[in-house]
Design a protein around this motif. Structure first.
Motif, PDB file in Angstrom:
ATOM      1  N   ARG A  11     -10.836 -21.645  27.107  1.00  0.00           N
ATOM      2  CA  ARG A  11     -11.825 -20.558  27.081  1.00  0.00           C
ATOM      3  C   ARG A  11     -11.152 -19.193  27.161  1.00  0.00           C
ATOM      4  N   THR A  12     -10.102 -19.099  27.969  1.00  0.00           N
ATOM      5  CA  THR A  12      -9.371 -17.839  28.091  1.00  0.00           C
ATOM      6  C   THR A  12      -8.711 -17.494  26.760  1.00  0.00           C
TER       7      THR A  12
ATOM      8  N   ALA B 137      -8.226 -14.205  21.849  1.00  0.00           N
ATOM      9  CA  ALA B 137      -7.783 -14.225  20.456  1.00  0.00           C
ATOM     10  C   ALA B 137      -8.355 -13.026  19.702  1.00  0.00           C
ATOM     11  N   PRO B 138      -7.500 -12.297  19.026  1.00  0.00           N
ATOM     12  CA  PRO B 138      -7.991 -11.141  18.262  1.00  0.00           C
ATOM     13  C   PRO B 138      -8.795 -11.603  17.049  1.00  0.00           C
ATOM     14  N   ALA B 139      -9.785 -10.826  16.708  1.00  0.00           N
ATOM     15  CA  ALA B 139     -10.592 -11.125  15.522  1.00  0.00           C
ATOM     16  C   ALA B 139      -9.727 -10.913  14.287  1.00  0.00           C
ATOM     17  N   GLU B 140      -9.922 -11.748  13.298  1.00  0.00           N
ATOM     18  CA  GLU B 140      -9.148 -11.611  12.064  1.00  0.00           C
ATOM     19  C   GLU B 140      -9.522 -10.311  11.359  1.00  0.00           C
TER      20      GLU B 140
END
Length: 74
Positions: free
Chosen positions: A57-58, A63-66
């Motif tokens: 979940r972390t 995670a950066p958006a594409e």
């Protein structure tokens, strides 16, 4: 404190606290020791599963958006 191997405290809306105390296996014999060791392993596997889920979940939140490139189609 109780004589139990596990102590679990929980308040709604707060964290769950699990305390594990290793039992004195010298006071048990045979099948009881096997069951206690199996229970300890299962509890550790459950804890591993909880940690793996928390890590997933972390990672998902971090995670950066594409970056998307807009292509104009005529």
């Amino acid at each position: 404190m109780s004589d139990s191997m596990f102590e679990i405290s929980f308040q709604p809306g707060e964290e769950v606290v699990i305390k594990l105390r290793a039992p004195d296996l010298k006071m048990f014999k045979g099948e009881t020791v096997q069951h206690l060791m199996g229970a300890k392993k299962e509890m550790l596997l459950a804890l591993r599963s909880l940690l793996d889920e928390a890590i997933s979940r972390t990672d998902a939140h971090a995670a950066p958006a594409e970056d998307r490139t807009r292509i104009k189609v005529e």
